[in-house]
Design a protein around this motif. Structure first.
Motif, PDB file in Angstrom:
ATOM      1  N   GLU A  15      31.377-111.919-115.510  1.00 30.87           N
ATOM      2  CA  GLU A  15      30.353-111.454-116.455  1.00 30.87           C
ATOM      3  C   GLU A  15      29.285-110.719-115.662  1.00 30.87           C
ATOM      4  O   GLU A  15      28.819-111.233-114.651  1.00 30.87           O
ATOM      5  CB  GLU A  15      29.688-112.640-117.146  1.00 30.87           C
ATOM      6  CG  GLU A  15      30.600-113.613-117.824  1.00 30.87           C
ATOM      7  CD  GLU A  15      29.828-114.858-118.323  1.00 30.87           C
ATOM      8  OE1 GLU A  15      28.762-115.199-117.777  1.00 30.87           O
ATOM      9  OE2 GLU A  15      30.327-115.477-119.272  1.00 30.87           O
ATOM     10  N   ASP A  16      28.855-109.562-116.144  1.00 25.56           N
ATOM     11  CA  ASP A  16      27.859-108.802-115.383  1.00 25.56           C
ATOM     12  C   ASP A  16      26.418-109.023-115.833  1.00 25.56           C
ATOM     13  O   ASP A  16      25.504-108.408-115.303  1.00 25.56           O
ATOM     14  CB  ASP A  16      28.185-107.307-115.400  1.00 25.56           C
ATOM     15  CG  ASP A  16      27.887-106.634-116.725  1.00 25.56           C
ATOM     16  OD1 ASP A  16      27.547-107.318-117.719  1.00 25.56           O
ATOM     17  OD2 ASP A  16      28.011-105.389-116.780  1.00 25.56           O
ATOM     18  N   GLY A  17      26.166-109.878-116.811  1.00 23.84           N
ATOM     19  CA  GLY A  17      24.800-110.116-117.268  1.00 23.84           C
ATOM     20  C   GLY A  17      24.340-109.135-118.329  1.00 23.84           C
ATOM     21  O   GLY A  17      23.243-109.251-118.863  1.00 23.84           O
ATOM     22  N   HIS A  18      25.164-108.130-118.651  1.00 23.33           N
ATOM     23  CA  HIS A  18      24.838-107.139-119.677  1.00 23.33           C
ATOM     24  C   HIS A  18      25.869-107.150-120.795  1.00 23.33           C
ATOM     25  O   HIS A  18      26.000-106.167-121.535  1.00 23.33           O
ATOM     26  CB  HIS A  18      24.771-105.729-119.072  1.00 23.33           C
ATOM     27  CG  HIS A  18      23.773-105.595-117.970  1.00 23.33           C
ATOM     28  ND1 HIS A  18      22.413-105.612-118.179  1.00 23.33           N
ATOM     29  CD2 HIS A  18      23.942-105.487-116.632  1.00 23.33           C
ATOM     30  CE1 HIS A  18      21.790-105.501-117.014  1.00 23.33           C
ATOM     31  NE2 HIS A  18      22.695-105.431-116.067  1.00 23.33           N
ATOM     32  N   GLY A  19      26.630-108.232-120.889  1.00 23.81           N
ATOM     33  CA  GLY A  19      27.634-108.337-121.948  1.00 23.81           C
ATOM     34  C   GLY A  19      28.953-107.671-121.622  1.00 23.81           C
ATOM     35  O   GLY A  19      29.765-107.433-122.513  1.00 23.81           O
ATOM     36  N   ASN A  20      29.178-107.366-120.343  1.00 27.72           N
ATOM     37  CA  ASN A  20      30.423-106.721-119.926  1.00 27.72           C
ATOM     38  C   ASN A  20      31.265-107.667-119.084  1.00 27.72           C
ATOM     39  O   ASN A  20      30.743-108.495-118.352  1.00 27.72           O
ATOM     40  CB  ASN A  20      30.129-105.458-119.118  1.00 27.72           C
ATOM     41  CG  ASN A  20      29.369-104.449-119.937  1.00 27.72           C
ATOM     42  OD1 ASN A  20      29.767-104.085-121.032  1.00 27.72           O
ATOM     43  ND2 ASN A  20      28.236-103.999-119.403  1.00 27.72           N
ATOM     44  N   LYS A  95      30.193-114.471-111.307  1.00 26.10           N
ATOM     45  CA  LYS A  95      29.103-113.497-111.386  1.00 26.10           C
ATOM     46  C   LYS A  95      29.292-112.454-110.279  1.00 26.10           C
ATOM     47  O   LYS A  95      29.589-112.803-109.146  1.00 26.10           O
ATOM     48  CB  LYS A  95      27.750-114.181-111.182  1.00 26.10           C
ATOM     49  CG  LYS A  95      27.470-115.304-112.153  1.00 26.10           C
ATOM     50  CD  LYS A  95      27.188-114.801-113.531  1.00 26.10           C
ATOM     51  CE  LYS A  95      26.875-115.963-114.473  1.00 26.10           C
ATOM     52  NZ  LYS A  95      26.990-115.594-115.849  1.00 26.10           N
ATOM     53  N   TRP A 112      34.339-102.181-116.212  1.00 22.47           N
ATOM     54  CA  TRP A 112      33.541-103.120-116.986  1.00 22.47           C
ATOM     55  C   TRP A 112      33.764-102.794-118.452  1.00 22.47           C
ATOM     56  O   TRP A 112      33.659-101.631-118.859  1.00 22.47           O
ATOM     57  CB  TRP A 112      32.063-102.993-116.623  1.00 22.47           C
ATOM     58  CG  TRP A 112      31.788-103.435-115.216  1.00 22.47           C
ATOM     59  CD1 TRP A 112      31.584-102.639-114.129  1.00 22.47           C
ATOM     60  CD2 TRP A 112      31.708-104.775-114.752  1.00 22.47           C
ATOM     61  NE1 TRP A 112      31.387-103.403-113.015  1.00 22.47           N
ATOM     62  CE2 TRP A 112      31.448-104.733-113.375  1.00 22.47           C
ATOM     63  CE3 TRP A 112      31.835-106.029-115.365  1.00 22.47           C
ATOM     64  CZ2 TRP A 112      31.309-105.877-112.592  1.00 22.47           C
ATOM     65  CZ3 TRP A 112      31.691-107.169-114.596  1.00 22.47           C
ATOM     66  CH2 TRP A 112      31.431-107.087-113.225  1.00 22.47           C
ATOM     67  N   ALA A 114      32.915-103.963-122.554  1.00 19.53           N
ATOM     68  CA  ALA A 114      32.059-104.754-123.433  1.00 19.53           C
ATOM     69  C   ALA A 114      32.829-105.988-123.900  1.00 19.53           C
ATOM     70  O   ALA A 114      34.004-105.903-124.260  1.00 19.53           O
ATOM     71  CB  ALA A 114      31.610-103.925-124.633  1.00 19.53           C
TER      72      ALA A 114
END
Length: 162
Positions: A15-20, A95, A112, A114
């Motif tokens: 998970e990239d922390g931006h919803g991807n 992460k 990446w 969504a």
């Protein structure tokens, strides 16, 4: 007496922390989240970090276990002679901590995606099922037994409390 033989593998939902979510496209299996077999003498966390880096170019830290899966399908290897052993897979949330998207000998693309579009790309039933377990994760680790041959079928499913 022969010792039982199992393949142990790890999968990483990054998970990239931006919803991807990080996905890789394999040369023969379509889009998947990265992961692979644990090598002799290697621990699970190091194996997962290595596999993600090799397949995608992304460096990660491993956060928490979300699923344990057994593929108990009985079938022959590509040589038509060797039995494929039971495969035990452990999926973790990870992460990203650096690196650049790239490809490898095993992958033709990495990107990446969504979170709500991941299932549009993943077509393999076992990988789709494991990703759905991630989407539904409520703090209870999933255990599932399935077979992939002759066709995908869930044989057993349960939650394992933390």
């Amino acid at each position: 007496m022969a010792f039982p033989t199992h393949i142990v593998a790890v999968g990483g939902i990054v998970e990239d922390g931006h919803g991807n979510i990080l996905l890789v496209k394999t040369r023969d299996g379509g889009w998947v989240f990265p992961g692979g077999q644990v090598e002799v003498g290697e621990n699970l966390i190091d194996a997962l970090s290595r596999e993600i880096k090799e397949e995608s170019g992304i460096n990660t830290t491993v956060s928490h276990l979300i699923g344990i899966y057994s593929n108990t399908a009985i079938h022959k290897w590509y040589d038509g002679v060797t039995d494929v052993p039971t495969k035990l897979m452990l999926d973790f949330v990870c992460k990203p901590v650096g690196g650049e998207l790239s490809v490898s000998d095993e992958t033709t693309d990495s990107r990446w995606v969504a979170r709500d579009q991941v299932l549009d790309l993943i077509t393999a039933p076992a990988i789709r099922t494991r990703f759905r377990a991630y989407l539904d994760f409520d703090g209870t680790t999933t255990y599932m037994e399935y077979v992939t041959k002759p066709e995908f079928q869930i044989k057993n499913r349960t939650g394992v409390s933390r």
